[in-house]
Design a protein around this motif. Structure first.
Motif, PDB file in Angstrom:
ATOM      1  N   TRP A 134       0.857  -0.989  -0.039  1.00 49.73           N
ATOM      2  CA  TRP A 134       0.118  -0.023   0.044  1.00 49.73           C
ATOM      3  C   TRP A 134       0.935   1.278   0.085  1.00 49.73           C
ATOM      4  N   PHE A 135       2.102   1.122   0.573  1.00 46.60           N
ATOM      5  CA  PHE A 135       2.708   2.233   0.770  1.00 46.60           C
ATOM      6  C   PHE A 135       3.436   2.583  -0.673  1.00 46.60           C
ATOM      7  N   VAL A 136       3.826   1.696  -1.517  1.00 51.41           N
ATOM      8  CA  VAL A 136       4.387   1.918  -2.726  1.00 51.41           C
ATOM      9  C   VAL A 136       3.115   2.662  -3.746  1.00 51.41           C
ATOM     10  N   GLY A 137       1.799   2.053  -3.474  1.00 46.67           N
ATOM     11  CA  GLY A 137       0.740   2.456  -4.151  1.00 46.67           C
ATOM     12  C   GLY A 137       0.444   3.825  -4.067  1.00 46.67           C
ATOM     13  N   VAL A 138       0.537   4.152  -2.659  1.00 47.99           N
ATOM     14  CA  VAL A 138       0.108   5.611  -2.298  1.00 47.99           C
ATOM     15  C   VAL A 138       1.264   6.637  -2.920  1.00 47.99           C
ATOM     16  N   LEU A 139       2.541   6.272  -2.936  1.00 45.72           N
ATOM     17  CA  LEU A 139       3.478   7.221  -3.463  1.00 45.72           C
ATOM     18  C   LEU A 139       3.428   6.922  -4.863  1.00 45.72           C
ATOM     19  N   MET A 140       3.040   6.094  -5.827  1.00 42.53           N
ATOM     20  CA  MET A 140       2.948   6.238  -7.030  1.00 42.53           C
ATOM     21  C   MET A 140       1.710   6.716  -7.438  1.00 42.53           C
ATOM     22  N   GLY A 141       0.534   6.434  -6.830  1.00 43.48           N
ATOM     23  CA  GLY A 141      -0.545   7.574  -7.091  1.00 43.48           C
ATOM     24  C   GLY A 141      -0.512   8.770  -6.702  1.00 43.48           C
ATOM     25  N   THR A 142       0.171   9.265  -5.810  1.00 43.06           N
ATOM     26  CA  THR A 142       0.268  10.800  -5.458  1.00 43.06           C
ATOM     27  C   THR A 142       1.182  11.595  -6.581  1.00 43.06           C
ATOM     28  N   GLY A 143       2.141  10.673  -6.846  1.00 46.97           N
ATOM     29  CA  GLY A 143       3.223  11.095  -7.946  1.00 46.97           C
ATOM     30  C   GLY A 143       2.379  11.065  -9.360  1.00 46.97           C
ATOM     31  N   ALA A 144       1.727  10.343  -9.617  1.00 50.97           N
ATOM     32  CA  ALA A 144       1.128  10.115 -10.907  1.00 50.97           C
ATOM     33  C   ALA A 144      -0.094  11.358 -10.851  1.00 50.97           C
ATOM     34  N   VAL A 145      -0.961  11.743  -9.726  1.00 52.59           N
ATOM     35  CA  VAL A 145      -1.822  12.670  -9.815  1.00 52.59           C
ATOM     36  C   VAL A 145      -1.107  13.975  -9.997  1.00 52.59           C
ATOM     37  N   MET A 146      -0.152  14.402  -9.288  1.00 54.07           N
ATOM     38  CA  MET A 146       0.650  15.381  -9.340  1.00 54.07           C
ATOM     39  C   MET A 146       1.083  15.620 -11.081  1.00 54.07           C
ATOM     40  N   CYS A 147       1.794  14.647 -11.646  1.00 58.01           N
ATOM     41  CA  CYS A 147       2.111  15.006 -12.863  1.00 58.01           C
ATOM     42  C   CYS A 147       0.950  14.968 -13.831  1.00 58.01           C
ATOM     43  N   LEU A 148      -0.197  14.537 -13.595  1.00 57.59           N
ATOM     44  CA  LEU A 148      -1.396  14.777 -14.459  1.00 57.59           C
ATOM     45  C   LEU A 148      -1.690  16.131 -14.352  1.00 57.59           C
ATOM     46  N   ILE A 149      -1.926  16.710 -12.859  1.00 49.36           N
ATOM     47  CA  ILE A 149      -2.243  18.046 -12.885  1.00 49.36           C
ATOM     48  C   ILE A 149      -1.311  18.882 -13.523  1.00 49.36           C
ATOM     49  N   VAL A 150       0.147  18.793 -13.226  1.00 48.65           N
ATOM     50  CA  VAL A 150       0.988  19.649 -14.145  1.00 48.65           C
ATOM     51  C   VAL A 150       0.804  19.515 -15.624  1.00 48.65           C
ATOM     52  N   LEU A 151       0.724  18.437 -16.302  1.00 47.95           N
ATOM     53  CA  LEU A 151       0.439  18.290 -17.563  1.00 47.95           C
ATOM     54  C   LEU A 151      -0.790  19.130 -17.992  1.00 47.95           C
ATOM     55  N   THR A 152      -2.053  18.992 -17.080  1.00 43.01           N
ATOM     56  CA  THR A 152      -3.194  19.900 -17.406  1.00 43.01           C
ATOM     57  C   THR A 152      -2.712  21.386 -17.431  1.00 43.01           C
ATOM     58  N   GLY A 153      -2.169  21.733 -16.335  1.00 39.89           N
ATOM     59  CA  GLY A 153      -1.556  23.126 -16.580  1.00 39.89           C
ATOM     60  C   GLY A 153      -0.633  23.457 -17.458  1.00 39.89           C
ATOM     61  N   TYR A 154       0.257  22.611 -17.940  1.00 44.59           N
ATOM     62  CA  TYR A 154       1.142  23.069 -19.148  1.00 44.59           C
ATOM     63  C   TYR A 154       0.186  23.197 -20.411  1.00 44.59           C
ATOM     64  N   VAL A 155      -0.556  22.255 -20.671  1.00 47.93           N
ATOM     65  CA  VAL A 155      -1.413  22.433 -21.708  1.00 47.93           C
ATOM     66  C   VAL A 155      -2.330  23.722 -21.665  1.00 47.93           C
ATOM     67  N   ALA A 156      -3.072  23.980 -20.528  1.00 53.56           N
ATOM     68  CA  ALA A 156      -3.824  25.075 -20.315  1.00 53.56           C
ATOM     69  C   ALA A 156      -3.023  26.340 -20.601  1.00 53.56           C
ATOM     70  N   ALA A 157      -1.739  26.542 -20.296  1.00 48.84           N
ATOM     71  CA  ALA A 157      -0.883  27.555 -20.431  1.00 48.84           C
ATOM     72  C   ALA A 157      -0.358  27.755 -21.702  1.00 48.84           C
ATOM     73  N   GLU A 158      -0.327  26.637 -22.533  1.00 47.65           N
ATOM     74  CA  GLU A 158       0.232  26.477 -23.944  1.00 47.65           C
ATOM     75  C   GLU A 158      -1.100  26.992 -24.835  1.00 47.65           C
ATOM     76  N   ILE A 159      -2.179  26.592 -24.537  1.00 46.55           N
ATOM     77  CA  ILE A 159      -3.416  26.721 -25.397  1.00 46.55           C
ATOM     78  C   ILE A 159      -4.217  27.967 -25.207  1.00 46.55           C
ATOM     79  N   ARG A 160      -3.830  28.596 -23.879  1.00 45.85           N
ATOM     80  CA  ARG A 160      -4.583  29.459 -23.370  1.00 45.85           C
ATOM     81  C   ARG A 160      -5.979  29.460 -23.573  1.00 45.85           C
ATOM     82  N   SER A 161      -6.598  28.237 -22.992  1.00 44.16           N
ATOM     83  CA  SER A 161      -8.236  28.094 -23.118  1.00 44.16           C
ATOM     84  C   SER A 161      -8.704  28.373 -21.921  1.00 44.16           C
ATOM     85  N   GLY A 162      -9.912  29.303 -21.799  1.00 49.11           N
ATOM     86  CA  GLY A 162     -10.473  29.392 -20.249  1.00 49.11           C
ATOM     87  C   GLY A 162     -10.871  28.224 -19.827  1.00 49.11           C
ATOM     88  N   CYS A 163     -11.569  27.319 -20.422  1.00 47.96           N
ATOM     89  CA  CYS A 163     -11.985  26.169 -19.767  1.00 47.96           C
ATOM     90  C   CYS A 163     -10.984  25.277 -19.228  1.00 47.96           C
TER      91      CYS A 163
END
Length: 232
Positions: free
Chosen positions: A55-84
């Motif tokens: 479970w400890f490995v799963g928590v670490l990997m899941g938290t890191g994956a969520v952070m990476c997805l949020i970062v990817l969303t923010g990068y794409v939003a900043a690149e295309i400059r979409s309000g949504c």
């Protein structure tokens, strides 16, 4: 020109903060992979019936994956400059900040929070907690830096959304814009005849009438030809 420069600066800063945020997410994923590899080398197995022990490995990997997805969303939003996209990124980033604040508040308020955790067969949880206690001041600054980066990212995303140009213009009345209307049928303009052509026709008709009177012996004073009367 000024608005474009402002949007470019805000987009660049948002990308830079997301790059720093991605460092934390990637670090958690790499650490989870290292723990899993260390577990396998020490005789551990990846049995489907005993995945709950990791479970400890799963928590670490899941938290890191969520952070990476949020970062990817923010990068794409900043690149295309979409309000949504900017609104969606701000929403999930705020949810992550609230979850981190709730977790930090639970750890601070309850001194015996470790007793509620399940057993970790890998033993890496105890090693990590001991390392954090030895370097408590450093990890406090790391945690504050992470929260500050996330908060600044949300602020920049909302600021970038505010300076985006509006695509729809709402008009209060019809006087704000001018509608150019064109007739369905274009009226035909009658051709204009020059006075020279009319004078030429009148001259030829007078010559022809005078010749006919002279040929048949008609009195020119009694019979006169009026071009206007002939048209009527």
């Amino acid at each position: 020109m000024g608005d474009n420069c402002c949007r470019s600066c805000l987009g660049f800063l948002l990308k830079f903060l997301n790059f720093l945020h991605a460092f934390f997410g990637v670090s958690l994923v790499v650490y989870a992979v290292w723990v899993l590899n260390h577990w396998i080398r020490n005789g551990g197995t990846l049995d489907l019936n005993k995945l709950s022990d990791l479970w400890f490995v799963g928590v670490l990997m899941g938290t890191g994956a969520v952070m990476c997805l949020i970062v990817l969303t923010g990068y794409v939003a900043a690149e295309i400059r979409s309000g949504c996209c900017l609104c969606f990124y701000s929403f999930i980033a705020i949810v992550l900040i609230i979850a981190e604040a709730a977790l930090a508040g639970g750890v601070i308020s309850n001194k015996n929070w470790q007793e509620y955790l399940p057993n970790d067969p890998t033993g890496e949880l105890k090693t990590l907690l001991a390392f954090i206690e030895e370097n408590e001041d450093i990890f406090k600054w790391i945690g504050l830096s992470l929260v500050a980066i996330q908060g600044m990212s949300v602020f920049l995303a909302l600021s970038l959304k505010a300076v985006l140009p509006r695509r729809r213009l709402d008009y209060d009345s019809d006087e704000d814009f001018v509608v150019i209307r064109r007739p369905l049928l274009i009226p035909q303009v009658a051709p204009s005849y020059s006075s020279s052509s009319m004078d030429g026709k009148g001259f030829h008709s007078d010559v022809w009438s005078s010749r006919m009177r002279q040929k048949y012996g008609l009195n020119q004073n009694e019979y006169t030809f009026n071009p206007v009367d002939s048209k009527v």
